[in-house]
Design a protein around this motif. Structure first.
Motif, mmCIF file in Angstrom:
data_model
loop_
_atom_site.group_PDB
_atom_site.id
_atom_site.type_symbol
_atom_site.label_atom_id
_atom_site.label_comp_id
_atom_site.label_asym_id
_atom_site.label_seq_id
_atom_site.Cartn_x
_atom_site.Cartn_y
_atom_site.Cartn_z
ATOM 1 N N LEU A 156 4.416 -1.175 -3.861
ATOM 2 C CA LEU A 156 3.092 -1.705 -3.541
ATOM 3 C C LEU A 156 2.061 -0.602 -3.729
ATOM 4 O O LEU A 156 2.231 0.508 -3.224
ATOM 5 N N LYS A 157 1.008 -0.890 -4.457
ATOM 6 C CA LYS A 157 -0.025 0.118 -4.682
ATOM 7 C C LYS A 157 -1.384 -0.558 -4.828
ATOM 8 O O LYS A 157 -1.478 -1.749 -5.155
ATOM 9 N N GLU A 216 -0.079 4.392 -2.736
ATOM 10 C CA GLU A 216 1.126 3.697 -3.229
ATOM 11 C C GLU A 216 2.252 3.890 -2.226
ATOM 12 O O GLU A 216 2.350 4.924 -1.559
ATOM 13 N N THR A 217 3.130 2.893 -2.108
ATOM 14 C CA THR A 217 4.276 2.981 -1.206
ATOM 15 C C THR A 217 5.457 2.217 -1.794
ATOM 16 O O THR A 217 5.278 1.303 -2.609
ATOM 17 N N THR A 218 6.638 2.598 -1.383
ATOM 18 C CA THR A 218 7.863 1.874 -1.745
ATOM 19 C C THR A 218 8.626 1.583 -0.460
ATOM 20 O O THR A 218 8.536 2.336 0.523
ATOM 21 N N ALA A 219 9.388 0.515 -0.473
ATOM 22 C CA ALA A 219 10.144 0.143 0.722
ATOM 23 C C ALA A 219 11.288 -0.767 0.333
ATOM 24 O O ALA A 219 11.278 -1.413 -0.724
ATOM 25 N N LEU A 233 1.829 -5.709 -6.580
ATOM 26 C CA LEU A 233 3.119 -5.805 -5.893
ATOM 27 C C LEU A 233 4.219 -6.125 -6.909
ATOM 28 O O LEU A 233 4.084 -7.053 -7.709
ATOM 29 N N THR A 234 5.313 -5.343 -6.870
ATOM 30 C CA THR A 234 6.495 -5.599 -7.708
ATOM 31 C C THR A 234 7.735 -5.567 -6.818
ATOM 32 O O THR A 234 7.903 -4.649 -6.009
ATOM 33 N N GLU A 259 5.039 -8.010 -11.946
ATOM 34 C CA GLU A 259 3.973 -7.468 -11.111
ATOM 35 C C GLU A 259 2.984 -8.571 -10.747
ATOM 36 O O GLU A 259 2.565 -9.351 -11.603
ATOM 37 N N ALA A 260 2.643 -8.632 -9.463
ATOM 38 C CA ALA A 260 1.674 -9.634 -8.985
ATOM 39 C C ALA A 260 0.430 -8.918 -8.455
ATOM 40 O O ALA A 260 0.538 -7.923 -7.745
ATOM 41 N N ALA A 261 -0.761 -9.428 -8.821
ATOM 42 C CA ALA A 261 -2.027 -8.882 -8.328
ATOM 43 C C ALA A 261 -2.504 -9.728 -7.146
ATOM 44 O O ALA A 261 -2.559 -10.965 -7.235
#
Length: 452
Positions: free
Chosen positions: A292-293, A300-303, A368-369, A356-358
């Motif tokens: 998510l960025k 930006e972050t990842t989880a 978001l991916t 990828e979604a905006a």
């Protein structure tokens, strides 16, 4: 009395009948081992075959048949049988090879099944010299054989080909030695070292690492002596959702430092320090990898997120979660996302996995991916006898070539002087492939007549 018993035992192990019986038993049990799945958990056999049959399988190690005590015993008996058979017969072959096989008389040549008589107009000395020269040119080392009525030459080739069958015996023993050396049962019960030879497996999630595998039989932990990390797992599907191909990107680490990276696919394993890792299967995990960025790249972050769990991104002031999913078979196609920046109503939408979604929010636009996570299923095997098996196979090919395509061949030329020239008697013999040798024999005679 003791000697009689020893002779009887030796005769038993030297018999061809015992060899055929052992081959039949090995072939039959190998078929059983192919039909019945190997190295599965005990519950698998109980569910498929019932408790009593599963118990019988356990008593005879059917679930790991090729490492069972009785199968290894059959291999050992077969090896002893081959050794005794060869030991009994090889001295006879050595005597046959070492003796003078060319001593014959002209009367004996006349009884050879393969012979031809010709007339030559030259004198004895010239014809004899010509015959010896032509034989030499075509690889025959002619020997003069004493006779009172003329001049006789004999030559032989391939007498050592009689050992071809025993070279095959030797190759089988080498293969059996390699098989026993690579057996986990031999490693545990004889060498007392489970890590000397083993078969194991591991289910390794993406971005995780392991320094051990679990033994196929018993589930014992087996330390690798290094660490294996799964960096990525990729899978391709057919249109109906069935898996098409899959592969794992892995890294080998020693003391925390990477030393080797590789892609493991079906039929393309990784071997490191004698341990070979094969791509076996995979398992979809119950959580997903999220990236998510902000569109302006300011944060930006990842989880990793499971279904029905809220994730808070404090730095971005965002909360989100997966509230539903859509699958085709084992493949997750779409995920329903709940997303809020705590300004206005939350956004609820579907997003395709891997796309990828905006997301337009009052606080900005977010990208978001989501990817489905997998665990790669790897089989690990350490087989120190594998090179013996390969060497035995090459040795067997050499032995089979010698046994089937080479033969012990003998040719003779008897030259008897006459008033108008010389009478020539050609004779030959081969212990195998007499039809092929007859064609060669006729060509050789023609060359002798045509002066080579």
């Amino acid at each position: 009395m003791t000697t009689a018993k020893k002779n009887a035992l030796f005769s038993l192990f030297a018999s061809v009948q015992l060899a055929l019986l052992l081959l039949f038993l090995l072939a039959s049990t190998a078929i059983i081992g192919t039909i019945i799945p190997q190295n599965n958990p005990a519950a698998f056999y109980v569910e498929r075959y019932g408790f009593k049959t599963a118990r019988f399988f356990q008593l005879l190690d059917i679930q790991d048949m090729y490492n069972s005590w009785w199968f290894l015993g059959l291999l050992t008996l077969f090896a002893v049988n081959l050794i005794v058979c060869s030991a009994e017969r090889i001295p006879q072959v050595i005597r046959l090879v070492r003796r003078n096989n060319l001593t014959v008389t002209p009367e004996q040549l006349a009884k050879f099944p393969l012979r031809s008589e010709r007339h030559h107009s030259g004198n004895l000395a010239a014809v004899a010299a010509q015959a010896a020269l032509v034989l030499k040119r075509h690889g025959w080392r002619a020997q003069a054989i004493p006779t009172e009525s003329g001049q006789m030459y004999g030559a032989e080739k391939g007498k050592w080909s009689r050992f071809g069958v025993y070279l095959v015996h030797c190759s089988i023993l080498v293969i059996l030695a390699g098989t026993l050396l690579g057996s986990s049962a031999v490693a545990q019960k004889i060498f007392r070292d489970p890590l000397y030879a083993f078969k194991g497996s591991i289910m390794l999630p993406e971005e995780e690492a392991t320094d051990h595998v679990l033994a196929s039989k018993g589930g014992e932990r087996l330390d690798l002596g290094f660490t294996l990390r799964c960096d990525d797992f990729a899978i391709e599907y057919y249109g109906n959702g069935m898996p098409k191909t899959y592969r794992s990107k892995v890294t080998v680490l020693e003391h925390g430092a990477p030393v080797q990276s590789a892609e493991i696919e079906v039929n393309r394993p990784l071997t490191y320090k004698g341990i070979t890792f094969y791509q076996s299967n995979y398992q979809p995990l119950q959580d997903y990898q999220v990236v998510l960025k902000k569109q302006d790249k300011s944060a930006e972050t990842t989880a990793r997120i499971p279904v029905a769990t809220q994730i808070d991104w404090l730095e971005g002031g965002i909360s989100y979660g997966i509230i539903n999913l859509e699958r085709q078979g084992e493949v997750t196609r779409r995920l329903k996302i709940w997303f809020t920046d705590n300004q206005g109503e939350p956004s609820v939408f579907w997003v395709h996995v891997g796309q990828e979604a905006a997301i337009e929010r009052p606080s900005g636009t977010y990208l978001l991916t989501i990817q489905q996570r997998y665990a790669t299923g790897l089989q690990a095997a350490k087989d120190p006898g594998v090179w013996l098996v390969y060497s035995g196979c090459l040795l067997m090919l050499a032995g089979l070539y010698i046994a089937f395509f080479l033969s012990h061949r003998k040719v003779y030329v008897f030259i008897q002087p006459q008033a108008t020239g010389c009478h020539l008697l050609f004779a030959g013999d081969a212990n195998k492939n007499r039809v092929g040798f007859e064609k060669y024999f006729i060509k050789l005679i023609n060359k002798l007549e045509n002066k080579g």
